[in-house]
Scaffold this active site. Structure first.
Site, mmCIF file in Angstrom:
data_model
loop_
_atom_site.group_PDB
_atom_site.id
_atom_site.type_symbol
_atom_site.label_atom_id
_atom_site.label_comp_id
_atom_site.label_asym_id
_atom_site.label_seq_id
_atom_site.Cartn_x
_atom_site.Cartn_y
_atom_site.Cartn_z
ATOM 1 N N ASP A 508 4.560 -11.363 -4.377
ATOM 2 C CA ASP A 508 5.505 -11.003 -3.314
ATOM 3 C C ASP A 508 5.215 -11.732 -2.013
ATOM 4 O OD1 ASP A 508 7.299 -9.188 -4.397
ATOM 5 O OD2 ASP A 508 5.951 -7.489 -4.130
HETATM 6 C C1 GLC Z 1 2.943 -6.524 0.662
HETATM 7 C C2 GLC Z 1 1.732 -6.528 -0.225
HETATM 8 C C3 GLC Z 1 2.088 -6.827 -1.633
HETATM 9 C C4 GLC Z 1 3.212 -5.964 -2.071
HETATM 10 C C5 GLC Z 1 4.368 -5.995 -1.095
HETATM 11 C C6 GLC Z 1 5.397 -4.979 -1.512
HETATM 12 O O1 GLC Z 1 3.496 -7.773 0.726
HETATM 13 O O2 GLC Z 1 0.780 -7.453 0.178
HETATM 14 O O3 GLC Z 1 0.958 -6.652 -2.463
HETATM 15 O O4 GLC Z 1 3.670 -6.412 -3.311
HETATM 16 O O5 GLC Z 1 3.937 -5.687 0.184
HETATM 17 O O6 GLC Z 1 6.576 -5.084 -0.805
HETATM 18 C C1 GLC Z 2 2.212 -5.474 -5.549
HETATM 19 C C2 GLC Z 2 3.641 -5.277 -5.989
HETATM 20 C C3 GLC Z 2 3.989 -6.147 -7.159
HETATM 21 C C4 GLC Z 2 3.611 -7.568 -6.889
HETATM 22 C C5 GLC Z 2 2.152 -7.685 -6.458
HETATM 23 C C6 GLC Z 2 1.780 -9.081 -6.047
HETATM 24 O O1 GLC Z 2 1.351 -4.964 -6.515
HETATM 25 O O2 GLC Z 2 3.882 -3.924 -6.319
HETATM 26 O O3 GLC Z 2 5.360 -6.077 -7.432
HETATM 27 O O4 GLC Z 2 3.863 -8.314 -8.034
HETATM 28 O O5 GLC Z 2 1.920 -6.829 -5.362
HETATM 29 O O6 GLC Z 2 2.357 -9.443 -4.853
#
Ligand code: GLC
Ligand code: GLC
Length: 833
Positions: A508
């Site tokens: 993300d």
């Molecule tokens: C933030 C976190 C990430 C997560 C995202 C969810 O970017 O670092 O781990 O997946 O929020 O929106």
């Molecule tokens: C968080 C989010 C997941 C994403 C991950 C890596 O765990 O829930 O959707 O893939 O972060 O960013």
């Protein structure tokens, strides 16, 4: 000395250093983790509830409860990020009425009071916390019974003194005014709206019931009351905290009735205990709804109609009901966990597979990413990507629930195959605030459906009519949704023929089109720059995997033409990865907005990323030409640490506008070179695919929470569940876990160890037995339910399985043909090196 210490049997003269680094131990017989000192590095939590009524509970009784939605129907208050952590809970106070001494048997919220024999037992959907002080022992069992919308606190108080004792017991909760976000921000309104009723000793919390809410909460006690309180300031006293409530100190409730301010619930019970006597007091906290036109009693009044809820309360205040409810809950878990049991040479593996990892998968399914010690219950909806992955970990336990969940998810898919990144659990509608454009999302649906079909063989599922974007009239068979998922990627290829990344892929935080320079702007939703060509090698790997799965599904349906098309698409994408995604010793990560490579030896930082190494190999890329093995060696050389495999190296030392959120984190944390545990099992699986059982299992053990229990002091999170992240080698706190419980790590580790290392893997045509074990194992035993039959599996040796003995009959290969429902099948697999 710390309160609660020394712990029985551990900290004596024979204690080892490892014992001293622990905060408890596993009781596998009871399927409990037993915490024997309360001052764990962080609150170690557990979950109550299995269906609609839920709560979190820490080892010192902190936590809160909610009905279905942790944001909109919060029953009790909790203060995240407070000092100390974990304020707000299900508190009980004991007061010695002869001396005025008082304490909480759960240590918090009275940590200054020394306790004897503190013990917290976190079990499957229940928690017991007990301790003693000056000869008065108290133990509370907390659980939410099956099929009810309430929780029970069963308190047992024992007088261990030689003489009789007069004690008072006080319960204490603080009500949340339902919407947890509004409750913690909108004080100008909320300080005036709180309302309660106290009738026959039952405290009813009815804020906003007078207007549009048809629900209320109740808090009841099995004993005649000496008094009660419902106004926080009356109970605590002005400027006092939960550590010394004025009412408890004085030993007398004030019978306060809340008007506005902060409604609480507290019962006061007096007990006279003979020497050795134990008394049981039951408290019930619950949620109830009334029909709109029958809310008030008498009609036209403002009094809550209690005719429906009264019998429920009466029933659950009885000891027999509570005993049976607790036994039923335990039997429920016996049933759920019976579907897969393994006996291997490694106790930590057995414990996680048979108990805790399976439990975590179900909790994660129920909670998604809503409520934990790190998820405040007001934030994230159900993730499209996350939910599809979560079901990989429990589809064998509750296939019907997985089926429902897939239908909910698929109904939010858009007609062009794209996906809302999240949807809301109550409405099940796609969430417009976050929108779509995370280009990996649709592909996960194919993996989720494939897992369900492999487990159940329920082909009719593919014909199920499912709308797009929840629009009535737009229904198409589920299979059509999968086709569009694949098409979505093919419609969005970049200049190298690799999939465009959109807002982000699995990571993300790799936001290649975002270019955000405004503080606080959310990386995931801010407007993306147009005209870029950012491509993702990770999505390419995922596409290869998904296209092969869809080809398998097409074959099942007899759609041979389509099968060929999907296999060809997979081949072609695999070729593109080899051509433009290979960096010489590992797979590249992406190309940025301008077409510059990311995750390459050419970069100064972020040269190698874990995700494409895992996902490309899972898709089968590089298995034949040795690239896969080479990539995995690079992972071992550059990314592996004793605490797990970091996400990338070198970490980004500063913010890079062209990469987005990944570079917003200090080095070693989260997506910037943290050990993002979710991705590690991909490497474990990839290692089994190249036949390296030693490495796969070694990686598995580095992360296994039970195996890390001996370093609890470093790990700091619960030793019975996986955490999302462990600080990487660039962080000063290397090895410290964060964000425990609600993470894709749970499902993927379960898949990696059960389906790839132990190799018991559902496939479209039956159950496959394809272990890739660490050298030196003599084999293992397992019992697995599959499509209604039970398989008693025994694996001997550590090589690859070439044939099976199924009820004594030789079967070539490693696939057990499905047996009749109800059959018990004995399977022997001889693995030859
Ligand atoms: C933030 C976190 C990430 C997560 C995202 C969810 O970017 O670092 O781990 O997946 O929020 O929106
Ligand atoms: C968080 C989010 C997941 C994403 C991950 C890596 O765990 O829930 O959707 O893939 O972060 O960013």
């Amino acid at each position: 000395m710390l309160p609660g210490r020394p712990a029985k049997g551990r900290a004596g003269p024979t204690a080892t250093v490892e014992d001293l680094l622990r905060y408890g131990y596993f009781d596998d017989e009871q399927r409990e983790y037993v915490i024997d000192r309360p001052d764990t590095p962080l609150p170690w939590i557990n979950y109550l509830g299995t269906d609609a009524y839920f709560g979190i509970v820490s080892n010192t009784a902190g936590g809160y409860s909610f009905y279905r939605d942790a944001k909109l129907r919060r029953l009790t208050r909790y203060r995240y990020n407070n000092a100390p952590l974990d304020v707000g809970g299900r508190y009980v106070y004991v007061r010695d009425d002869a001396t005025g001494d008082y304490w909480s048997p759960s240590w918090q919220p009275t940590p200054e009071r020394e306790l004897d024999g503190y013990e917290c037992r976190h079990g499957l959907s229940y928690t017991k916390i007990g301790s003693a002080r000056n000869g008065i022992r108290a133990e509370t069992l907390y659980f939410a019974p099956l099929g009810e919308t309430l929780e029970v606190w069963r308190v047992r108080v024992t007088n261990e003194r030689a003489e009789s004792a007069e004690v008072s017991l006080f319960s204490a909760i603080e009500f949340c005014l339902w919407d947890a976000q509004d409750d913690s921000t909108n004080f100008q309104r909320n300080y005036s709206i709180g309302q309660v009723e106290v009738v026959d000793g039952v405290i009813y919390h009815k804020t906003e019931y007078r207007e549009r809410r048809d629900h209320f909460a109740y808090f009841a006690c099995s004993e005649p009351l000496a008094g009660f309180d419902t106004q926080r300031e009356s109970f605590l006293g002005a400027y006092r905290g939960w550590d010394r409530p004025a009412v408890v100190e004085a030993g007398a409730a004030k019978d306060s009735v809340a008007h506005g301010w902060q409604p609480v619930g507290s019962h006061h019970v007096r007990l006279a205990l003979a020497p050795g006597e134990t008394r049981e007091v039951i408290f019930v906290l619950g949620y109830a709804e009334n029909p709109k036109d029958d809310k008030f009693d008498p009609p036209g009044s403002q009094t809550v109609n209690k005719t429906r809820v009264r019998p429920v309360i009466e029933r659950w205040l009885r000891s027999e009901t509570v005993e049976k409810g607790y036994a039923d809950l335990r039997a429920y878990w016996d049933g759920l966990l019976g579907g897969l049991r393994v006996t291997t040479p490694d106790g930590d593996t057995d414990r996680m597979v048979n108990i805790w990892n399976a439990y975590q998968c179900l909790v994660t399914f129920n909670m998604s990413r809503s409520a934990s010690g790190y998820e405040s219950g007001i934030g994230r909806g159900m993730g499209f990507r996350d939910s599809n992955q979560d079901l990989l970990g429990f589809v064998h336990i509750l296939p019907e629930r997985a089926r429902e969940r897939i239908l909910d998810i698929a109904a939010t898919q858009k007609a062009d195959g794209g996906a809302y990144h999240q949807y809301q659990p109550l409405t099940k509608r796609g969430n417009n605030d976050i929108g779509d454009g995370f280009n990996d999302d649709p592909l996960w649906l194919i993996l989720g459906v494939a897992a369900y079909l492999k487990e159940t063989g329920d082909l009719a599922f593919l014909d199920e009519p499912v709308p797009f974007d929840n629009q009535p009239g737009s229904e198409a068979p589920l299979y059509e949704h999968l086709r569009r998922s694949l098409r979505y990627t093919l419609d969005r290829l970049g200049p190298h023929g690799l999939p465009l990344i959109g807002r982000a892929d699995w990571n993300d935080c790799l936001n290649l089109n975002c270019f955000s320079d405004t503080p606080g702007e959310p990386f995931q939703t801010t407007e993306n720059a147009s005209g870029g060509v950012a491509e993702s090698v990770f999505i390419a790997g995922l596409f290869v995997l998904a296209a092969k799965e869809l080809a398998g599904i097409a074959a099942l349906l007899g759609q041979d033409g389509e099968e060929v098309v999907y296999r060809a698409a997979a081949e072609k994408m695999a070729g593109t990865v080899t051509e433009h995604g290979w960096d010489g010793a590992w797979f590249r990560r992406a190309y940025d907005f301008h077409g510059n490579v990311i995750g390459s030896g050419e970069n100064d930082e972020g040269q190698i990323f874990i995700e494409p190494q895992g996902m490309c190999v899972l898709g089968g890329v590089g298995l034949e030409d040795g690239l896969a093995a080479r990539a995995l060696d690079s992972v071992a050389e550059r990314l592996a640490t004793p605490h797990g495999i970091v996400l990338q190296q070198p970490a980004y030392s500063g913010y890079r506008i062209e990469l987005g959120e990944i570079s917003s984190y200090p080095p070693g944390y989260k997506e910037n070179a943290g050990i993002f545990c979710h991705t590690n099992p991909w490497i474990m699986i990839a290692e089994t695919m190249v036949g390296n059982g030693d490495r796969a299992f070694d990686y598995y053990r580095r992360l296994n929470p039970s195996a890390r229990e001996t370093i609890s002091e470093v790990h700091r999170c619960e030793p019975y569940v996986y955490a999302q992240m462990i600080a990487g080698k660039d962080a000063p706190t290397h090895g410290e876990a964060k964000n425990s419980w609600l993470t894709g790590t749970a499902a993927w580790n379960f898949v990696a160890v059960t389906q790839w290392i132990l190799g018991i893997r559902p496939d479209f045509g039956g159950l496959r037995i394809d272990p890739v074990l660490p050298g030196g194992w003599p084999g293992f035993e397992a019992v697995r339910s599959f499509r209604g039959a039970t398989y008693e599996i025994s694996v001997r040796g550590t090589g690859r399985v070439t044939h099976l003995l199924v009820d004594g009959e030789r079967v070539e290969g490693n696939l057990i043909p499905p047996a009749a429902s109800g059959a018990v099948v004995r399977v022997e697999a001889v693995a030859t090196a």
